[in-house]
Design a protein around this motif. Structure first.
Motif, PDB file in Angstrom:
ATOM      1  N   ARG A  12      74.131   2.371 -33.279  1.00 56.06           N
ATOM      2  CA  ARG A  12      75.509   2.600 -32.736  1.00 56.06           C
ATOM      3  C   ARG A  12      75.548   2.916 -31.400  1.00 56.06           C
ATOM      4  O   ARG A  12      74.817   3.939 -30.873  1.00 56.06           O
ATOM      5  CB  ARG A  12      76.445   3.252 -33.697  1.00 56.06           C
ATOM      6  CG  ARG A  12      76.404   3.002 -35.254  1.00 56.06           C
ATOM      7  CD  ARG A  12      77.167   1.704 -35.277  1.00 56.06           C
ATOM      8  NE  ARG A  12      77.164   1.405 -36.908  1.00 56.06           N
ATOM      9  CZ  ARG A  12      76.580   0.268 -37.172  1.00 56.06           C
ATOM     10  NH1 ARG A  12      75.855  -0.445 -36.513  1.00 56.06           N
ATOM     11  NH2 ARG A  12      76.688   0.078 -38.674  1.00 56.06           N
ATOM     12  N   LEU A  13      76.687   2.576 -30.612  1.00 61.74           N
ATOM     13  CA  LEU A  13      77.147   3.045 -29.259  1.00 61.74           C
ATOM     14  C   LEU A  13      77.532   4.537 -29.563  1.00 61.74           C
ATOM     15  O   LEU A  13      78.543   4.852 -30.179  1.00 61.74           O
ATOM     16  CB  LEU A  13      77.906   2.076 -28.661  1.00 61.74           C
ATOM     17  CG  LEU A  13      78.378   2.564 -27.203  1.00 61.74           C
ATOM     18  CD1 LEU A  13      77.011   2.597 -26.224  1.00 61.74           C
ATOM     19  CD2 LEU A  13      79.440   1.563 -26.598  1.00 61.74           C
ATOM     20  N   ARG A  14      76.908   5.352 -28.508  1.00 65.97           N
ATOM     21  CA  ARG A  14      77.651   6.767 -28.560  1.00 65.97           C
ATOM     22  C   ARG A  14      78.420   6.871 -27.220  1.00 65.97           C
ATOM     23  O   ARG A  14      77.770   6.387 -26.233  1.00 65.97           O
ATOM     24  CB  ARG A  14      76.405   7.527 -28.331  1.00 65.97           C
ATOM     25  CG  ARG A  14      76.928   9.272 -28.459  1.00 65.97           C
ATOM     26  CD  ARG A  14      75.756  10.220 -28.667  1.00 65.97           C
ATOM     27  NE  ARG A  14      74.564  10.267 -27.532  1.00 65.97           N
ATOM     28  CZ  ARG A  14      73.313   9.878 -27.736  1.00 65.97           C
ATOM     29  NH1 ARG A  14      72.931   9.443 -28.997  1.00 65.97           N
ATOM     30  NH2 ARG A  14      72.581   9.846 -26.635  1.00 65.97           N
ATOM     31  N   ASN A  15      79.614   7.449 -27.290  1.00 64.91           N
ATOM     32  CA  ASN A  15      80.607   7.486 -26.320  1.00 64.91           C
ATOM     33  C   ASN A  15      80.183   8.613 -25.620  1.00 64.91           C
ATOM     34  O   ASN A  15      80.577   9.878 -25.960  1.00 64.91           O
ATOM     35  CB  ASN A  15      82.019   7.293 -26.677  1.00 64.91           C
ATOM     36  CG  ASN A  15      83.135   7.300 -25.612  1.00 64.91           C
ATOM     37  OD1 ASN A  15      82.684   7.427 -24.485  1.00 64.91           O
ATOM     38  ND2 ASN A  15      84.331   7.133 -26.265  1.00 64.91           N
ATOM     39  N   GLN A  16      79.924   8.368 -24.283  1.00 65.76           N
ATOM     40  CA  GLN A  16      79.558   9.627 -23.374  1.00 65.76           C
ATOM     41  C   GLN A  16      80.683  10.558 -23.102  1.00 65.76           C
ATOM     42  O   GLN A  16      80.578  11.678 -23.053  1.00 65.76           O
ATOM     43  CB  GLN A  16      79.123   9.301 -22.057  1.00 65.76           C
ATOM     44  CG  GLN A  16      77.735   8.396 -21.990  1.00 65.76           C
ATOM     45  CD  GLN A  16      77.337   7.954 -20.815  1.00 65.76           C
ATOM     46  OE1 GLN A  16      78.181   7.345 -20.044  1.00 65.76           O
ATOM     47  NE2 GLN A  16      76.014   8.009 -20.383  1.00 65.76           N
ATOM     48  N   GLN A  17      81.769  10.060 -22.844  1.00 58.19           N
ATOM     49  CA  GLN A  17      83.242  10.579 -22.232  1.00 58.19           C
ATOM     50  C   GLN A  17      83.625  11.486 -23.744  1.00 58.19           C
ATOM     51  O   GLN A  17      83.914  12.427 -23.390  1.00 58.19           O
ATOM     52  CB  GLN A  17      84.108   9.615 -22.208  1.00 58.19           C
ATOM     53  CG  GLN A  17      85.675  10.206 -21.511  1.00 58.19           C
ATOM     54  CD  GLN A  17      86.636   9.126 -21.223  1.00 58.19           C
ATOM     55  OE1 GLN A  17      86.434   8.134 -21.469  1.00 58.19           O
ATOM     56  NE2 GLN A  17      87.400   9.643 -20.235  1.00 58.19           N
ATOM     57  N   TRP A  41      67.753   8.784 -27.626  1.00 60.81           N
ATOM     58  CA  TRP A  41      68.416   8.333 -28.972  1.00 60.81           C
ATOM     59  C   TRP A  41      68.789   9.607 -29.596  1.00 60.81           C
ATOM     60  O   TRP A  41      67.987  10.721 -29.701  1.00 60.81           O
ATOM     61  CB  TRP A  41      67.255   7.381 -29.561  1.00 60.81           C
ATOM     62  CG  TRP A  41      66.922   6.268 -28.810  1.00 60.81           C
ATOM     63  CD1 TRP A  41      65.900   6.103 -28.082  1.00 60.81           C
ATOM     64  CD2 TRP A  41      67.691   5.022 -28.897  1.00 60.81           C
ATOM     65  NE1 TRP A  41      65.753   4.730 -27.532  1.00 60.81           N
ATOM     66  CE2 TRP A  41      67.066   4.226 -27.971  1.00 60.81           C
ATOM     67  CE3 TRP A  41      68.901   4.607 -29.439  1.00 60.81           C
ATOM     68  CZ2 TRP A  41      67.411   2.838 -27.781  1.00 60.81           C
ATOM     69  CZ3 TRP A  41      69.388   3.196 -29.145  1.00 60.81           C
ATOM     70  CH2 TRP A  41      68.468   2.643 -28.528  1.00 60.81           C
ATOM     71  N   GLN A  42      69.575   9.470 -30.616  1.00 58.88           N
ATOM     72  CA  GLN A  42      69.989  10.531 -31.293  1.00 58.88           C
ATOM     73  C   GLN A  42      70.287  10.034 -33.034  1.00 58.88           C
ATOM     74  O   GLN A  42      70.989   9.078 -33.228  1.00 58.88           O
ATOM     75  CB  GLN A  42      71.321  11.243 -31.042  1.00 58.88           C
ATOM     76  CG  GLN A  42      71.727  12.365 -31.750  1.00 58.88           C
ATOM     77  CD  GLN A  42      72.978  13.058 -31.122  1.00 58.88           C
ATOM     78  OE1 GLN A  42      73.695  12.623 -30.206  1.00 58.88           O
ATOM     79  NE2 GLN A  42      73.410  14.074 -31.817  1.00 58.88           N
ATOM     80  N   VAL A  43      69.590  10.670 -34.069  1.00 57.66           N
ATOM     81  CA  VAL A  43      69.653  10.295 -35.448  1.00 57.66           C
ATOM     82  C   VAL A  43      70.851  10.949 -35.879  1.00 57.66           C
ATOM     83  O   VAL A  43      71.246  12.050 -35.730  1.00 57.66           O
ATOM     84  CB  VAL A  43      68.397  10.825 -36.208  1.00 57.66           C
ATOM     85  CG1 VAL A  43      68.649  10.596 -37.607  1.00 57.66           C
ATOM     86  CG2 VAL A  43      67.194  10.219 -35.761  1.00 57.66           C
ATOM     87  N   GLY A  75      72.884   5.584 -29.264  1.00 61.82           N
ATOM     88  CA  GLY A  75      72.450   5.525 -27.955  1.00 61.82           C
ATOM     89  C   GLY A  75      73.622   5.162 -26.822  1.00 61.82           C
ATOM     90  O   GLY A  75      74.677   4.904 -27.449  1.00 61.82           O
ATOM     91  N   GLU A  76      73.636   5.420 -25.824  1.00 63.50           N
ATOM     92  CA  GLU A  76      74.596   5.408 -24.635  1.00 63.50           C
ATOM     93  C   GLU A  76      74.448   4.066 -23.926  1.00 63.50           C
ATOM     94  O   GLU A  76      75.616   3.615 -23.269  1.00 63.50           O
ATOM     95  CB  GLU A  76      74.471   6.766 -23.746  1.00 63.50           C
ATOM     96  CG  GLU A  76      74.871   8.035 -24.674  1.00 63.50           C
ATOM     97  CD  GLU A  76      74.700   9.107 -23.655  1.00 63.50           C
ATOM     98  OE1 GLU A  76      74.426   9.219 -22.359  1.00 63.50           O
ATOM     99  OE2 GLU A  76      75.126  10.290 -24.098  1.00 63.50           O
ATOM    100  N   ASN A  77      73.475   3.395 -23.994  1.00 64.30           N
ATOM    101  CA  ASN A  77      73.180   2.166 -23.144  1.00 64.30           C
ATOM    102  C   ASN A  77      73.303   1.006 -24.049  1.00 64.30           C
ATOM    103  O   ASN A  77      72.475   0.903 -24.883  1.00 64.30           O
ATOM    104  CB  ASN A  77      71.975   2.081 -22.709  1.00 64.30           C
ATOM    105  CG  ASN A  77      71.581   1.231 -21.576  1.00 64.30           C
ATOM    106  OD1 ASN A  77      71.851  -0.054 -21.817  1.00 64.30           O
ATOM    107  ND2 ASN A  77      71.002   1.477 -20.488  1.00 64.30           N
ATOM    108  N   GLN A  78      74.318   0.168 -23.850  1.00 70.35           N
ATOM    109  CA  GLN A  78      74.404  -0.896 -24.689  1.00 70.35           C
ATOM    110  C   GLN A  78      73.145  -2.061 -24.676  1.00 70.35           C
ATOM    111  O   GLN A  78      72.907  -2.611 -25.750  1.00 70.35           O
ATOM    112  CB  GLN A  78      75.690  -1.947 -24.246  1.00 70.35           C
ATOM    113  CG  GLN A  78      76.067  -2.884 -25.343  1.00 70.35           C
ATOM    114  CD  GLN A  78      76.309  -2.553 -26.770  1.00 70.35           C
ATOM    115  OE1 GLN A  78      76.994  -1.703 -27.065  1.00 70.35           O
ATOM    116  NE2 GLN A  78      75.569  -3.238 -27.830  1.00 70.35           N
TER     117      GLN A  78
END
Length: 149
Positions: free
Chosen positions: A96-101, A47-49, A61-64
């Motif tokens: 929110r979803l963080r886009n890895q790419q 997780w990232q604030v 986060g990266e996992n929906q």
């Protein structure tokens, strides 16, 4: 319930430096919050604030699936997180979803910018530094021209 306190009130100092010190302080606070909340949130997600303002904590986060879980159990997590002194005014979680790419592309671009700049660009930066009346900005331009970090 007490009125949420905005930790990031701009001051005259921030106006002079183009808000760089203000933004640096914000990022440092968010990184600190990230370390505090990470063990309390669903695992194994990283997780990232990304913001905490007016009692609303925005994290990515990266996992929906993990994001959905956190959204459904928001009340339980808010009660846990509000035990942390820095988050005592917490009222709502925004996840929110963080886009890895996109993140890896950003890192690639930042790695490209660390390479040396062309001589013509360095000359232009040095010339610009001589015209600027602000000594800190002048020093920053000279440092950029010399490629020192």
């Amino acid at each position: 319930m007490s009125e949420p306190k905005n930790v990031f009130q701009p001051t005259r100092q921030h106006i002079k430096t183009g808000n760089l010190s203000f933004l640096t302080k914000q990022v440092a606070e968010w990184q600190k919050l990230t370390k505090l909340i990470q063990p309390l949130l669903p695992q194994p997600e990283v997780w990232q604030v990304v913001c905490y303002q007016y009692g609303i904590l925005t994290i990515t986060g990266e996992n929906q699936a993990m994001i959905s879980q956190l959204g459904y159990l928001q009340k339980q997590y808010i009660s846990q997180l509000s035990q942390i002194s820095e988050l005592r005014d917490l009222q709502k979680l925004q996840v929110r979803l963080r886009n890895q790419q996109q993140e890896t592309e950003t890192h690639k671009q930042s790695n490209k910018t660390t390479k040396s700049i062309e001589a013509a660009t360095a000359d232009m930066l040095q010339n610009a530094a001589s015209f600027v009346s602000d000594p800190k900005l002048s020093q920053a331009l000279l440092r950029l021209a010399s490629n020192k970090k």
